[in-house]
Design an enzyme around this catalytic site. Structure first.
Site, PDB file in Angstrom:
ATOM      1  CG  HIS A   6     -10.935  12.171 -77.426  1.00  0.00           C
ATOM      2  ND1 HIS A   6     -11.006  11.905 -76.098  1.00  0.00           N
ATOM      3  CD2 HIS A   6     -10.741  10.741 -78.042  1.00  0.00           C
ATOM      4  CE1 HIS A   6     -10.486  10.514 -75.648  1.00  0.00           C
ATOM      5  NE2 HIS A   6     -10.395   9.958 -77.061  1.00  0.00           N
ATOM      6  CD  GLU A  55      22.539  44.906 -64.490  1.00  0.00           C
ATOM      7  OE1 GLU A  55      21.279  44.889 -64.537  1.00  0.00           O
ATOM      8  OE2 GLU A  55      23.023  44.415 -63.612  1.00  0.00           O
ATOM      9  N   GLY A  89      20.337  41.474 -68.419  1.00  0.00           N
ATOM     10  CA  GLY A  89      19.272  40.658 -68.377  1.00  0.00           C
ATOM     11  C   GLY A  89      18.690  40.423 -67.060  1.00  0.00           C
ATOM     12  N   GLY A  90      19.373  40.549 -65.768  1.00  0.00           N
ATOM     13  CA  GLY A  90      18.774  40.276 -64.418  1.00  0.00           C
ATOM     14  C   GLY A  90      18.983  38.803 -64.260  1.00  0.00           C
ATOM     15  CB  THR A  91      16.595  37.344 -61.387  1.00  0.00           C
ATOM     16  OG1 THR A  91      17.226  38.459 -60.448  1.00  0.00           O
ATOM     17  CG2 THR A  91      16.373  36.073 -60.787  1.00  0.00           C
ATOM     18  CB  CYS A  92      14.268  36.176 -65.858  1.00  0.00           C
ATOM     19  SG  CYS A  92      13.558  35.042 -67.231  1.00  0.00           S
TER      20      CYS A  92
HETATM   21  C1  LIG Z   1      15.927  30.129 -59.657  1.00  0.00           C
HETATM   22  C2  LIG Z   1      14.791  31.064 -59.972  1.00  0.00           C
HETATM   23  C3  LIG Z   1      13.909  30.489 -60.738  1.00  0.00           C
HETATM   24  C4  LIG Z   1      12.944  31.377 -61.320  1.00  0.00           C
HETATM   25  N1  LIG Z   1      12.018  30.888 -62.160  1.00  0.00           N
HETATM   26  C5  LIG Z   1      11.007  31.666 -62.715  1.00  0.00           C
HETATM   27  C6  LIG Z   1      10.168  31.132 -63.553  1.00  0.00           C
HETATM   28  O1  LIG Z   1      10.055  30.202 -64.068  1.00  0.00           O
HETATM   29  N2  LIG Z   1       9.199  31.961 -64.025  1.00  0.00           N
HETATM   30  C7  LIG Z   1       8.983  33.294 -63.540  1.00  0.00           C
HETATM   31  O2  LIG Z   1       8.109  33.881 -64.042  1.00  0.00           O
HETATM   32  N3  LIG Z   1       9.809  33.738 -62.606  1.00  0.00           N
HETATM   33  C8  LIG Z   1      10.965  32.950 -62.127  1.00  0.00           C
HETATM   34  N4  LIG Z   1      11.767  33.458 -61.432  1.00  0.00           N
HETATM   35  C9  LIG Z   1      11.544  35.019 -60.898  1.00  0.00           C
HETATM   36  C10 LIG Z   1      12.353  35.680 -61.866  1.00  0.00           C
HETATM   37  O3  LIG Z   1      13.465  35.525 -62.356  1.00  0.00           O
HETATM   38  C11 LIG Z   1      12.117  37.328 -61.447  1.00  0.00           C
HETATM   39  O4  LIG Z   1      10.806  37.558 -60.939  1.00  0.00           O
HETATM   40  C12 LIG Z   1      12.404  38.269 -62.672  1.00  0.00           C
HETATM   41  O5  LIG Z   1      13.637  38.009 -63.039  1.00  0.00           O
HETATM   42  C13 LIG Z   1      12.184  39.636 -62.513  1.00  0.00           C
HETATM   43  O6  LIG Z   1      13.131  40.324 -62.004  1.00  0.00           O
HETATM   44  P1  LIG Z   1      13.142  42.102 -62.083  1.00  0.00           P
HETATM   45  O7  LIG Z   1      12.791  42.400 -63.472  1.00  0.00           O
HETATM   46  O8  LIG Z   1      12.311  42.629 -61.140  1.00  0.00           O
HETATM   47  O9  LIG Z   1      14.769  41.983 -61.798  1.00  0.00           O
HETATM   48  P2  LIG Z   1      16.031  41.328 -62.026  1.00  0.00           P
HETATM   49  O10 LIG Z   1      15.846  40.632 -63.264  1.00  0.00           O
HETATM   50  O11 LIG Z   1      16.389  40.725 -60.755  1.00  0.00           O
HETATM   51  O12 LIG Z   1      17.054  42.621 -62.517  1.00  0.00           O
HETATM   52  C14 LIG Z   1      17.490  43.362 -61.771  1.00  0.00           C
HETATM   53  C15 LIG Z   1      18.842  43.952 -62.171  1.00  0.00           C
HETATM   54  O13 LIG Z   1      18.922  45.237 -61.510  1.00  0.00           O
HETATM   55  C16 LIG Z   1      20.646  45.127 -61.204  1.00  0.00           C
HETATM   56  N5  LIG Z   1      20.835  46.152 -59.999  1.00  0.00           N
HETATM   57  C17 LIG Z   1      20.113  45.761 -58.910  1.00  0.00           C
HETATM   58  N6  LIG Z   1      20.739  47.190 -58.116  1.00  0.00           N
HETATM   59  C18 LIG Z   1      21.377  47.891 -59.041  1.00  0.00           C
HETATM   60  C19 LIG Z   1      22.153  49.138 -58.764  1.00  0.00           C
HETATM   61  N7  LIG Z   1      22.046  49.713 -57.633  1.00  0.00           N
HETATM   62  N8  LIG Z   1      22.602  49.685 -60.235  1.00  0.00           N
HETATM   63  C20 LIG Z   1      22.693  48.885 -61.076  1.00  0.00           C
HETATM   64  N9  LIG Z   1      22.006  47.541 -61.438  1.00  0.00           N
HETATM   65  C21 LIG Z   1      21.426  47.182 -60.190  1.00  0.00           C
HETATM   66  C22 LIG Z   1      20.822  43.728 -60.936  1.00  0.00           C
HETATM   67  O14 LIG Z   1      22.300  43.475 -61.336  1.00  0.00           O
HETATM   68  C23 LIG Z   1      19.883  42.810 -61.869  1.00  0.00           C
HETATM   69  O15 LIG Z   1      20.449  42.621 -63.200  1.00  0.00           O
HETATM   70  C24 LIG Z   1      12.902  32.580 -60.723  1.00  0.00           C
HETATM   71  C25 LIG Z   1      13.728  33.110 -59.860  1.00  0.00           C
HETATM   72  C26 LIG Z   1      14.857  32.424 -59.373  1.00  0.00           C
HETATM   73  C27 LIG Z   1      15.685  33.015 -58.561  1.00  0.00           C
END
Ligand SMILES: Cc1cc2nc3c(=O)[nH]c(=O)nc-3n(C[C@H](O)[C@H](O)[C@H](O)COP(=O)(O)OP(=O)(O)OC[C@H]3O[C@@H](n4cnc5c(N)ncnc54)[C@H](O)[C@@H]3O)c2cc1C
Length: 456
Positions: A436, A32, A37-40
């Site tokens: 209800h 990572e 924990g990434g985006t969520c």
């Molecule tokens: C503002 C916002 C609000 C959202 N609200 C919702 C919601 O309410 N409900 C919902 O279901 N979804 C929501 N989403 C979407 C949701 O956050 C994503 O769909 C979810 O996080 C899934 O992501 P993922 O597991 O594919 O990857 P991510 O969670 O994006 O994780 C990818 C990880 O990989 C890492 N990475 C990337 N490339 C490399 C590399 N080469 N080497 C090492 N690490 C790397 C990154 O740093 C990141 O930590 C929202 C998104 C945003 C932007």
């Protein structure tokens, strides 16, 4: 082989895959490069939904008079709102650290960028490792749209807008998708002036029109300027004063600019070519129904595969791929039901086909709609904004799709999602005894407005 599996990215699929594989006795490396924990957890669902909750509290207090409750004055302590958000994000991050530690010695976490450098080979933190399986959970990040002048102004994306220390006096939001809409309403409720600039004919443009129109009406009532068919042609200015020139000739001047026009995959620095991983035209990883990429033993899950981009989808990807990797493939990824919710207030939730999609695909359907104001509980709680819609297959009575704009729509939609998953007929809701007064009564009323379920 150095590892049984290398997982790149600790998103919603990466962490559960890595920990479950490790606990099942496999030797796993999890790489990572950013926050665990990434985006969520860090810049998506968790922080936005905490902000939306604070914004709603302000709105409820401000509008309490409609229920006969007098609130003298409502103030928003923006620093406290941000601190609460940061605290909740931190607690989720700590939970992930614990989950990784609890997975035991089979799981090695490396906090660094990983690159594919050849078949089954990954370079991370200056070391090369070979693995029997490589899993990409690398997610996506905001698109920087090619609007002339954008690079010269201090624009915000979903991460930077949540790091602001002071409330913008006027937030201009380019993009009326769910991310733009959630931020727009939250900041309006915190006290900013807000303008949405949406190039399409409606915000939340994937919805059928009545759903989008319901939200646009609420936004306008709350004082948000919603500019539709409005294309940002040029951006100029500096910190504190940003001007967006529109294709119509007009312009919007705000103190801050949020750009929410979509997300692109994190594949540009992955080294996909070196491993023979094929990307599509937009850079997303091509995968088949069982997450296989074009490279042997390399799999991809989550947002980097092109969507739908939701946390629950990425998490479900992990379950399906775990089954594939452990030799028990069942469901495929393509024919899944993927419900969704935009956390505007009222929420906008859906599952299955919209009416527009049903028409495009030539699917036969019966359709019913009901204004949310037709639900007794909505009247009692004064949460009347919204509309419900359902499409039913005339020959099987199965639900083809549903959309709900209304209070707790994100909860209500699961009734229809579960019925669809079970392949059960819509009649199940008609025959159900609904409590209800509940919002769920409206689901029954909606269906009973179809002639086939009407009381005689
Ligand atoms: C503002 C916002 C609000 C959202 N609200 C919702 C919601 O309410 N409900 C919902 O279901 N979804 C929501 N989403 C979407 C949701 O956050 C994503 O769909 C979810 O996080 C899934 O992501 P993922 O597991 O594919 O990857 P991510 O969670 O994006 O994780 C990818 C990880 O990989 C890492 N990475 C990337 N490339 C490399 C590399 N080469 N080497 C090492 N690490 C790397 C990154 O740093 C990141 O930590 C929202 C998104 C945003 C932007």
């Amino acid at each position: 082989m150095d590892f049984d599996a290398i997982v790149i990215g600790s998103g919603q699929a990466g962490v559960p895959l890595a920990t479950r594989l490790a606990r099942s006795g496999r030797k796993v490396l999890l790489a990572e490069r950013g926050a665990l924990g990434g985006t969520c957890v860090n810049t998506g669902c968790t922080p936005t939904k905490t902000l939306v909750a604070s914004a709603r509290a302000a709105h409820v207090a401000r509008t309490a008079r409609r229920l006969g409750v007098l609130v003298e004055s409502v103030g928003v302590d923006f620093a406290a709102v941000i601190a609460r958000k940061d605290g909740i994000v931190r607690s989720w991050q700590e939970g992930i650290v614990r989950r990784i530690a609890d997975a035991g010695p089979n799981l090695r976490l490396v906090r660094a960028q990983a690159r594919l450098v050849g078949e089954r080979t990954v370079e991370v933190d200056g070391e090369r490792h070979r693995a029997a399986t490589v899993i990409l959970n690398i997610g996506a990040r905001p698109i920087e749209p090619p609007i002339p002048g954008l690079t010269g102004v201090p624009w915000l994306d979903n991460r930077r807008v949540m790091e602001l220390e002071e409330l913008p006096s006027h937030l201009v939001v380019i993009g009326g998708g769910y991310i733009g809409c959630e931020f727009a309403q939250a900041f309006r409720r915190f006290g900013s002036a807000v303008t949405i600039v949406e190039p399409g004919s409606h915000v939340l443009g994937q919805q059928d029109e009545p759903a989008s129109e319901a939200i646009e009406g609420v936004f306008r009532d709350e004082g948000i300027a919603v500019l539709l068919d409005a294309r940002a042609e040029q951006v100029s200015g500096a910190a504190g004063r940003v001007t967006v020139r529109l294709s119509s000739g007009g312009e919007v001047v705000g103190s801050h600019l949020l750009v929410a026009t979509g997300r692109r995959p994190n594949t540009d620095d992955l080294g996909a070519d070196a491993a023979g991983v094929k990307l599509d035209q937009r850079g997303f990883v091509d995968v088949d129904d069982h997450y296989r990429t074009s490279a042997p033993v390399v799999y991809a899950v989550g947002d980097c595969t092109g969507g739908p981009q939701f946390t629950h989808t990425s998490w479900d990807d992990h379950r399906l791929l775990f089954d594939v990797l452990t030799g028990r493939p069942g469901r495929g990824r393509k024919d899944r039901l993927i419900p969704y919710t935009a956390y505007t207030d009222p929420q906008v939730a859906g599952v299955g086909l919209t009416e527009r999609a049903a028409k495009t695909k030539g699917v036969r359907y019966e359709v019913a709609t009901l204004p949310f104001a037709g639900i007794a509980r909505a009247i009692e709680t004064d949460e009347k904004a919204g509309v419900l819609k359902i499409l039913v297959d005339p020959s099987t009575e199965r639900i083809l799709g549903a959309s709900i704009v209304g209070a707790e729509a994100g909860e209500l939609i699961h009734v229809f999602a579960a019925l669809m998953q079970a392949g059960a007929p819509a009649r199940a809701v008609v025959d159900m005894e609904a409590v209800h007064p509940s919002f769920s009564e409206g689901l029954q009323s909606l269906l009973m407005s179809l002639p086939r379920y009407a009381l005689s």
